[in-house]
Design a protein around this motif. Structure first.
Motif, PDB file in Angstrom:
ATOM      1  N   LYS A   1       0.915  -1.453   0.271  1.00  0.00           N
ATOM      2  CA  LYS A   1      -0.099  -0.088   0.078  1.00  0.00           C
ATOM      3  C   LYS A   1       0.748   1.353  -0.074  1.00  0.00           C
TER       4      LYS A   1
ATOM      5  N   GLU B   1       0.242   3.670  -2.311  1.00  0.00           N
ATOM      6  CA  GLU B   1      -1.399   4.719  -2.574  1.00  0.00           C
ATOM      7  C   GLU B   1      -0.904   5.855  -1.276  1.00  0.00           C
ATOM      8  N   ARG B   2      -0.119   6.141  -0.366  1.00  0.00           N
ATOM      9  CA  ARG B   2       0.394   6.546   1.314  1.00  0.00           C
ATOM     10  C   ARG B   2       0.893   8.534   0.271  1.00  0.00           C
TER      11      ARG B   2
ATOM     12  N   ARG C   1       3.871  14.440   3.298  1.00  0.00           N
ATOM     13  CA  ARG C   1       3.263  14.891   4.596  1.00  0.00           C
ATOM     14  C   ARG C   1       3.884  16.031   5.348  1.00  0.00           C
TER      15      ARG C   1
ATOM     16  N   PHE D   1      -9.355  14.825   4.079  1.00  0.00           N
ATOM     17  CA  PHE D   1      -8.939  13.549   3.673  1.00  0.00           C
ATOM     18  C   PHE D   1      -7.324  13.374   4.082  1.00  0.00           C
ATOM     19  N   ALA D   2      -5.972  14.037   4.536  1.00  0.00           N
ATOM     20  CA  ALA D   2      -5.136  13.725   4.608  1.00  0.00           C
ATOM     21  C   ALA D   2      -5.502  12.854   5.596  1.00  0.00           C
TER      22      ALA D   2
ATOM     23  N   GLU E   1      -6.932   9.484   6.183  1.00  0.00           N
ATOM     24  CA  GLU E   1      -5.428   8.598   5.492  1.00  0.00           C
ATOM     25  C   GLU E   1      -4.511   8.043   7.052  1.00  0.00           C
TER      26      GLU E   1
ATOM     27  N   THR F   1      -5.653   6.080   9.896  1.00  0.00           N
ATOM     28  CA  THR F   1      -5.435   4.587   9.540  1.00  0.00           C
ATOM     29  C   THR F   1      -4.252   4.044   9.531  1.00  0.00           C
ATOM     30  N   VAL F   2      -3.976   4.974   8.880  1.00  0.00           N
ATOM     31  CA  VAL F   2      -1.795   4.928   8.913  1.00  0.00           C
ATOM     32  C   VAL F   2      -1.082   4.592   9.518  1.00  0.00           C
TER      33      VAL F   2
END
Length: 554
Positions: free
Chosen positions: A297, A300-301, A307, A389-390, A393, A396-397
């Motif tokens: 994944k 996709e990150r 960041r 939205f970030a 994500e 989740t990460v």
């Protein structure tokens, strides 16, 4: 042959407001039921009482729940009556009973009256005037005076109100009932008054129809004299300045930024790299599955530079690209001012409790609210765009990496007892040295609590009127937290105070600096939403020393 029954008069906005409030209560009931189920049938006493009151109210299909008409029913506050009760107290007219789907008492039943009673007309007119003025919350201090002013306006123009109502009922006759909106009725009367129309005007029906068109939305072609000067309630629009969802996104981003400085994400990437090269002694099992999933994944990150660019834009933290547009340069100063104001305010009243001093506090509730408003507005402004939205994500990460680093095989491979020791070991061996994990863990958690508190109190902070933002009793005597409740999700005022003290302590902020930052200062100039300024214009402004922060791309 019996007379044909009259078509009942229906105030559709009364019906709509009650139905809307009933739906809101149903949604709240659902949320409380879910919370009760998740907490194995338990709720805090205040939430249990709220759920019980909502359930009893919704089970009664004939009960009115519109607070404008009947007043709020929970918590029981007899000092906050709705317009019907207030009119019964301040006027000579008899009290009007509850409506049913917009039908006032005289219009209910199989044989509705041909006309409303005098008391019902008074109530409907005052109701509409309050709607037109945006004064729909009985808890506001200006509500009762507003009802009195609306009653005076109706009484002074009663004949005009009745003449206009007659025309509106004819326009709204559907063949089965006569529909009218109380707010539109009041608005049309005000338009006619502004144009000097009297109740004995022979063309009153025609002018009423023209004013109705203006009230419905045809204002562009209406003469200026038909538009009443009615200044908006700025407080009612205060939620535009501070968007709570933006702050919730910034909460997750701040949490991630602190873990970034702890090398949390870099350690996970280094473990994947060692796993790929065969340097990590793992067999077939959950650890290998997690590492493989993390590797697959990775494309996709967000990357590390993406960041860090995000942290630079949202908080002004160093580490992003030098070309990063519109970094948040004010955040650090506003953050320290708010945290220091909270800490100083609480220290003062604790000392006051010990000494029973009558000396007024040097930091007041209003200064605390001002510091919080400045910080919340800054965070809200920089929380637009990709931030939410970030944040989803990154949340989740973070959970995936915690599961990975907590795996027993990973801990055994590095001789660690917990995941923080894994991070220290990998950072020391592979990433140039470990960081102080306690410092950054504390900053992440306390910072998340502070930002979440700002999000949950956004409306109070943005209010134009003076309000109390900190509950002193709650800070002095905090209630026990029920199972499943977390301060990062539902922070109390005591959680905020503790988080501020922890953040100041772990960052080593000196008391002298705390006192200095706690003093009031003029807030920075910033818009409530990002403003589009071409890059060439921003470069030109910044070249002459004009800061365009908050005016870049969202």
């Amino acid at each position: 042959m019996p007379d044909k029954p009259n078509n009942p008069i229906v105030f559709t906005d009364m019906a709509d407001r009650d139905a809307g409030e009933r739906q809101r209560l149903a949604n709240r009931q659902f949320d409380l039921e879910v919370q009760k189920r998740d907490d194995k049938g338990r709720l805090p006493p205040e939430l249990y009482d709220e759920l019980k009151a909502i359930t009893e109210k919704l089970d009664d299909r004939d009960a009115l729940v519109d607070p404008l008409f009947a007043g709020p029913f929970f918590p029981p506050k007899p000092e906050y009556p709705g317009v019907a009760a207030v009119l019964g107290q301040i006027s000579q007219t008899p009290a009007v009973g509850p409506h049913r789907a917009g039908l006032l008492p005289s219009q209910q039943g199989a044989a509705p009256a041909a006309d409303l009673t005098a008391a019902e007309k008074t109530l409907a007119a005052v109701y509409g005037l309050l709607e037109a003025d945006g004064l729909v919350d009985p808890k506001l201090e200006r509500f009762v005076p507003g009802v009195a002013r609306a009653l005076g306006e109706y009484t002074a123009n009663q004949a005009l109100f009745e003449g206009v109502l007659k025309t509106l009922l004819g326009e709204g006759d559907t063949g089965a009932r006569r529909e009218v909106q109380a707010e539109r009725w009041a608005t049309v009367v005000r338009i006619l008054r502004a144009d000097g129309v009297l109740d004995n005007d022979p063309y009153l029906p025609l002018k009423t129809r023209l004013a109705l068109g203006s009230a419905v939305g045809a204002n562009e072609d209406a003469p200026p004299s038909s538009i009443n000067i009615d200044l908006p309630d700025l407080e009612a629009q205060a939620d535009i300045e501070i968007v709570a969802d933006n702050l919730r996104a910034m909460q997750a981003l701040y949490f991630a930024a602190m873990l970034e400085d702890l090398k949390f994400f870099q350690v996970a990437d280094k473990l994947v790299e060692s796993f790929q090269s065969g340097m990590l002694p793992l067999g077939k099992g959950p650890a290998g599955n997690n590492l493989y999933h993390h590797w697959k994944k990775s494309v996709e990150r967000l990357s590390e530079i993406e960041r860090r660019n995000l942290y630079a834009r949202t908080f002004g933290f160093p580490g992003g690209e030098a070309t990063q547009a519109s970094p948040n340069r004010e955040f650090s100063d506003l953050w320290l001012r708010f945290v220091s104001a909270i800490s100083t305010f609480v220290r003062q009243f604790r000392i006051d409790d010990l000494l029973r001093s009558t000396v007024p506090l040097s930091v007041s509730q209003e200064q605390v609210r001002k510091a919080g408003r400045d910080l919340a507005a800054n965070l809200s402004l920089h929380g637009y765009g990709i931030a939410y939205f970030a944040a989803i994500e990154l949340q989740t990460v973070i959970n995936e990496i915690i599961a990975l680093l907590s795996d027993q095989e990973i801990k055994n491979a590095y001789g660690a007892r917990d995941m923080w020791q894994v991070i220290d070991q990998v950072a020391t061996l592979e990433l140039g040295g470990a960081k102080n994990s306690i410092r950054y863990r504390t900053m992440a958690t306390s910072g998340a609590i502070i930002i979440r508190w700002l999000a949950e109190h956004a409306q109070q902070l943005a209010s134009a009127s003076q309000v109390t933002v900190l509950n002193i009793d709650q800070i002095r005597n905090p209630a026990p937290r029920y199972n499943g409740s977390k301060p990062t999700v539902d922070p109390t005022d005591r959680d905020l105070v503790d988080a501020c003290d922890q953040w100041l302590a772990v960052t080593g902020t000196q008391d002298k600096s705390v006192e200095e930052y706690a003093q009031p200062s003029e807030g920075p100039n910033m818009t409530s939403r990002p403003i589009q300024i071409p890059q060439i214009a921003r470069d030109l402004l910044e070249s002459v020393g004009v800061n365009t922060n908050g005016a870049g791309r969202s």
